[in-house]
Design a protein around this motif. Structure first.
Motif, PDB file in Angstrom:
ATOM      1  N   GLY A   1       0.094  -7.511   9.212  1.00 18.26           N
ATOM      2  CA  GLY A   1       0.939  -6.464   9.026  1.00 18.26           C
ATOM      3  C   GLY A   1       2.360  -6.691   9.861  1.00 18.26           C
TER       4      GLY A   1
ATOM      5  N   GLU B   1       4.905   7.323   0.285  1.00 17.57           N
ATOM      6  CA  GLU B   1       3.807   7.324   1.485  1.00 17.57           C
ATOM      7  C   GLU B   1       3.057   8.687   1.502  1.00 17.57           C
TER       8      GLU B   1
ATOM      9  N   LYS C   1       6.456   4.916  15.998  1.00  8.53           N
ATOM     10  CA  LYS C   1       5.430   5.614  16.998  1.00  8.53           C
ATOM     11  C   LYS C   1       5.688   5.402  18.484  1.00  8.53           C
TER      12      LYS C   1
ATOM     13  N   TYR D   1       0.676  -1.105   0.126  1.00 14.75           N
ATOM     14  CA  TYR D   1       0.005  -0.032  -0.174  1.00 14.75           C
ATOM     15  C   TYR D   1       1.109   1.476   0.060  1.00 14.75           C
TER      16      TYR D   1
ATOM     17  N   CYS E   1       8.032   7.842   9.947  1.00 14.90           N
ATOM     18  CA  CYS E   1       7.973   6.491   9.312  1.00 14.90           C
ATOM     19  C   CYS E   1       9.095   5.808   8.482  1.00 14.90           C
TER      20      CYS E   1
ATOM     21  N   ASN F   1      -4.460   7.733   5.998  1.00 15.66           N
ATOM     22  CA  ASN F   1      -3.927   8.650   7.015  1.00 15.66           C
ATOM     23  C   ASN F   1      -4.576   9.842   6.932  1.00 15.66           C
TER      24      ASN F   1
ATOM     25  N   GLN G   1       8.967   2.755  10.170  1.00 14.03           N
ATOM     26  CA  GLN G   1       7.528   2.675   9.953  1.00 14.03           C
ATOM     27  C   GLN G   1       6.815   2.839  11.113  1.00 14.03           C
ATOM     28  N   SER G   2       6.137   1.956  11.794  1.00 17.48           N
ATOM     29  CA  SER G   2       5.379   2.022  13.038  1.00 17.48           C
ATOM     30  C   SER G   2       6.150   1.946  14.210  1.00 17.48           C
TER      31      SER G   2
ATOM     32  N   PHE H   1      -4.061  -1.607  12.555  1.00 17.94           N
ATOM     33  CA  PHE H   1      -3.671  -0.393  12.930  1.00 17.94           C
ATOM     34  C   PHE H   1      -4.063   0.967  12.150  1.00 17.94           C
TER      35      PHE H   1
ATOM     36  N   TYR I   1      -0.305  -4.785  17.198  1.00 20.42           N
ATOM     37  CA  TYR I   1      -1.656  -4.586  16.520  1.00 20.42           C
ATOM     38  C   TYR I   1      -2.796  -5.360  17.005  1.00 20.42           C
TER      39      TYR I   1
ATOM     40  N   SER J   1       6.170  -3.652  15.979  1.00 19.64           N
ATOM     41  CA  SER J   1       6.367  -4.245  14.319  1.00 19.64           C
ATOM     42  C   SER J   1       6.234  -2.950  13.501  1.00 19.64           C
ATOM     43  N   GLY J   2       6.873  -2.941  12.229  1.00 17.98           N
ATOM     44  CA  GLY J   2       6.498  -1.933  11.364  1.00 17.98           C
ATOM     45  C   GLY J   2       6.067  -2.492  10.124  1.00 17.98           C
ATOM     46  N   VAL J   3       5.368  -2.067   9.377  1.00 16.05           N
ATOM     47  CA  VAL J   3       5.128  -2.735   7.779  1.00 16.05           C
ATOM     48  C   VAL J   3       6.097  -2.884   6.933  1.00 16.05           C
TER      49      VAL J   3
ATOM     50  N   TYR K   1       4.724  12.973  10.477  1.00 16.67           N
ATOM     51  CA  TYR K   1       4.505  11.385  10.699  1.00 16.67           C
ATOM     52  C   TYR K   1       4.902  10.566   9.503  1.00 16.67           C
TER      53      TYR K   1
HETATM   54  O1  DON Z   1       0.919   4.610   8.694  1.00 21.20           O
HETATM   55  C1  DON Z   1       1.474   3.833   8.047  1.00 21.20           C
HETATM   56  O2  DON Z   1       0.503   3.447   7.261  1.00 21.20           O
HETATM   57  C2  DON Z   1       2.817   3.506   8.074  1.00 21.20           C
HETATM   58  N1  DON Z   1       3.783   4.561   7.676  1.00 21.20           N
HETATM   59  C3  DON Z   1       3.285   2.657   9.261  1.00 21.20           C
HETATM   60  C4  DON Z   1       2.252   1.677   9.397  1.00 21.20           C
HETATM   61  C5  DON Z   1       3.081   0.421  10.323  1.00 21.20           C
HETATM   62  O3  DON Z   1       4.270   0.446  10.034  1.00 21.20           O
HETATM   63  C6  DON Z   1       2.107  -0.405  10.624  1.00 21.20           C
HETATM   64  N2  DON Z   1       2.657  -1.725  10.816  1.00 21.20           N
HETATM   65  N3  DON Z   1       2.490  -2.687  11.361  1.00 21.20           N
END
Ligand code: DON
Length: 331
Positions: free
Chosen positions: A310, A173, A80, A40, A208, A180, A76-77, A109, A256, A272-274, A204
């Motif tokens: 994710g 992004e 946060k 995405y 990320c 978002n 990424q996340s 998320f 999440y 984690s992050g995507v 933001y």
């Molecule tokens: O907000 C977003 O879509 C991304 N930049 C970060 C999301 C993310 O990493 C969620 N992770 N599992």
């Protein structure tokens, strides 16, 4: 079959421990084919789904690395956790907890519906997008770069270098993240944002897109594991109370809507992050047996093939295995 660690004792060398971790990584590397790289954010799709790497860092510089551990990726996340920590350091814990809750959402998320359906007084927690965007709106500074400076200062203190933003990922992004923007507009409408929406979203997306390696995540994880103190220098980098709240949030909300399973089967605060990164903070623990990293460790994992929530699919399985072998669970 994956091997286990039969009898760890502190006399054993890092190399000996490393050979186990290498075996485990090559076993779980095959699991990457069960997942899919995030698409995405278009640039994230360029990651190699077969990659799997890990770094584990403990006190006194003990460090184990295996697999694809040199590949930089965007956090990424995982950012946060950092933005929440920085906001607490800037504004104070009670100011922040008045504006963002600390309850698991049990939603995806990037869910938007719960904000309206549940008529919340504040977002569920700082680790879902609605909460994270609210937190980012509270960071001090007029421009996105000014707002991110304290986060980079903190990272430089922890890592010994100043990480960079991956501009391609940031732009990708920024130009694609309609959801978002929708969350941002809704937060603006209900009065949760404390500053300009466009600057908040720009900040933001930039946070990320900060680039790191598994070593970097392991170093940050080690400091969190030690309640904000660098165990090798005794320097307090993050106030103890803030580090502890961050870990509580990681444990309850960091993976999440798979956080409960992660707490049950792995039992370590993690986020984690995507892009496929996971940071984990295994605190010091008291056990009768001689086990690796009894004084705590930080773990960084990278595996861009994700499960349907994710989270890195092979990364989670690898962490679960290591936590079991070394009895890392905090419970
Ligand atoms: O907000 C977003 O879509 C991304 N930049 C970060 C999301 C993310 O990493 C969620 N992770 N599992």
């Amino acid at each position: 079959m994956v091997q286990g660690v039969a009898n760890w004792n502190t006399e054993q060398t890092e190399e000996w421990l490393q050979s186990y971790v290498e075996d485990w990584v090559s076993f779980y590397q095959k699991h990457t084919s069960d997942g899919k790289v995030a698409s995405y954010i278009p640039v994230l799709q360029e990651a190699d789904p077969d990659d799997l790497g890990i770094s584990i860092i403990g006190k006194n510089g003990i460090s184990i690395r295996a697999g694809d551990s040199d590949i930089p990726f965007t956090i990424q996340s995982i950012s946060k956790v950092l933005s929440f920590i920085v906001a607490c350091m800037e504004r104070g814990v009670s100011y922040m907890l008045d504006r963002v809750d600390v309850e698991p959402a049990g939603e995806a998320f990037n869910s938007i519906m719960h904000l309206e359906m549940k008529q919340l007084k504040k977002p569920f927690n700082p680790l879902i997008n609605a909460g994270a965007i609210t937190v980012t709106s509270i960071l001090e500074g007029r421009t996105s770069d000014e707002r991110l400076r304290p986060m980079f200062d903190l990272l430089e203190k922890m890592l010994g270098y100043r990480p960079k933003i991956n501009v391609d990922v940031y732009e990708s992004e920024r130009d694609s993240s309609m959801r978002n923007r929708a969350i941002g507009y809704y937060l603006l409408e209900i009065g949760f944002l404390e500053s300009d929406l466009n600057i908040t979203l720009e900040t933001y997306f930039k946070q990320c897109s900060i680039e790191a390696t598994v070593d970097d995540l392991a170093r940050i994880g080690l400091i969190l594991a030690n309640d904000g103190v660098n165990p090798d220098t005794d320097e307090e980098i993050i106030p103890r109370q803030v580090a502890r709240i961050a870990k509580a949030l990681m444990l309850t909300c960091g993976m999440y809507d798979a956080s409960g399973k992660f707490a049950t089967y792995v039992g370590i605060p993690a986020k984690s992050g995507v892009s496929g990164g996971i940071i984990a903070a295994a605190p010091p623990r008291v056990r009768d047996e001689d086990l690796p990293f009894l004084e705590g460790c930080g773990i960084g994992v990278y595996g861009p093939a994700l499960d349907d929530r994710g989270n890195s699919i092979a990364g989670i399985r690898l962490l679960r295995h290591i936590a079991k072998q070394w009895d890392l669970s905090i419970f």
